[in-house]
Design an enzyme around this catalytic site. Structure first.
Site, PDB file in Angstrom:
ATOM      1  N   SER A   1       0.733  -1.363   0.033  1.00  0.00           N
ATOM      2  CA  SER A   1       0.075  -0.114   0.038  1.00  0.00           C
ATOM      3  C   SER A   1       0.725   1.167   0.040  1.00  0.00           C
ATOM      4  O   SER A   1       0.586   2.300  -0.779  1.00  0.00           O
ATOM      5  CB  SER A   1      -1.057   0.023   1.247  1.00  0.00           C
TER       6      SER A   1
ATOM      7  N   LYS B   1       2.417   1.946  -3.334  1.00  0.00           N
ATOM      8  CA  LYS B   1       1.415   2.301  -4.328  1.00  0.00           C
ATOM      9  C   LYS B   1       1.217   3.898  -4.197  1.00  0.00           C
ATOM     10  O   LYS B   1       0.859   4.398  -5.197  1.00  0.00           O
ATOM     11  CB  LYS B   1       0.219   1.538  -4.105  1.00  0.00           C
TER      12      LYS B   1
ATOM     13  N   SER C   1      -6.203   0.015  -4.862  1.00  0.00           N
ATOM     14  CA  SER C   1      -4.622  -0.482  -4.859  1.00  0.00           C
ATOM     15  C   SER C   1      -4.465  -1.523  -5.915  1.00  0.00           C
ATOM     16  O   SER C   1      -4.005  -2.731  -5.915  1.00  0.00           O
ATOM     17  CB  SER C   1      -4.579  -1.696  -3.466  1.00  0.00           C
TER      18      SER C   1
END
Length: 142
Positions: free
Chosen positions: A66, A69, A121
Site C-alpha cells: 500500500s 502504491k 490498490s
C-alpha cells in the site's frame, strides 16, 4: 401611570427570567478532539517541525504494498501533468492481482489510472504508471 405599569412589567419579566434562566442553561459536553479513523494504523506529522500531531498504532507492521502504491501515485503526480496519456503495456496488463483488466495498447489519462491505485490498490494501474514515469519499472524504482 403608563411608566409605572411598564416598570412593573419590566420588573416581573426580569424576576421571572432570573428565576427560570439558571434552570434552562445548557452546558456543552466536553469536546473529544480525537479523529474518528477506521485505519489500522496512522500517523500525522507536522513536516516543518517534525512533531507527531496524531498517531494510531504507529509501530504496527503493515504490508508495504500500500505504501508503494501511494508513493507511485505521489511521484506520478509530481512528475507528470494529469492529462498525459499512459499506454498500457503487455507487462502491466498481465501483472498478478490485476484489478482493472487493462487492455494492451489502450491509452488513459494519468489521472484516470491514479484513482484506482489509491482507492482499490490496483497493481495493473501501478505498474502502468511506473512504466510511464520511469520508462520501465526498474528505472522508476531508481
Amino acid at each position: 401611570m403608563y411608566s409605572k405599569t411598564l416598570n412593573k412589567l419590566f420588573l416581573i419579566v426580569f424576576i421571572f427570567t432570573a428565576i427560570l434562566l439558571p434552570s434552562s442553561i445548557i452546558y456543552a459536553a466536553p469536546i473529544d478532539n480525537t479523529p474518528s479513523l477506521d485505519a489500522v494504523s496512522a500517523i500525522l506529522v507536522d513536516a516543518d517541525r517534525g512533531q507527531i500531531l496524531y498517531s494510531k498504532a504507529p509501530s504496527k507492521e503493515l504490508h508495504i504494498s500500500s505504501a508503494c502504491k501511494i508513493m507511485t501515485a505521489l511521484i506520478a503526480i509530481e512528475k507528470n501533468k494529469m492529462d498525459e496519456k499512459v499506454t498500457i503495456s503487455k507487462e502491466s496488463a498481465s501483472v498478478s492481482a490485476s484489478i482493472l483488466n487493462l487492455e494492451v495498447g489502450e491509452k488513459y489519462n494519468i489521472d484516470a489510472v491514479l484513482h484506482p491505485i489509491v482507492v482499490t490498490s490496483a497493481n495493473d494501474a501501478s505498474y502502468a504508471v511506473a512504466e510511464h514515469v520511469g520508462g520501465d519499472v526498474k528505472r522508476f524504482v531508481k
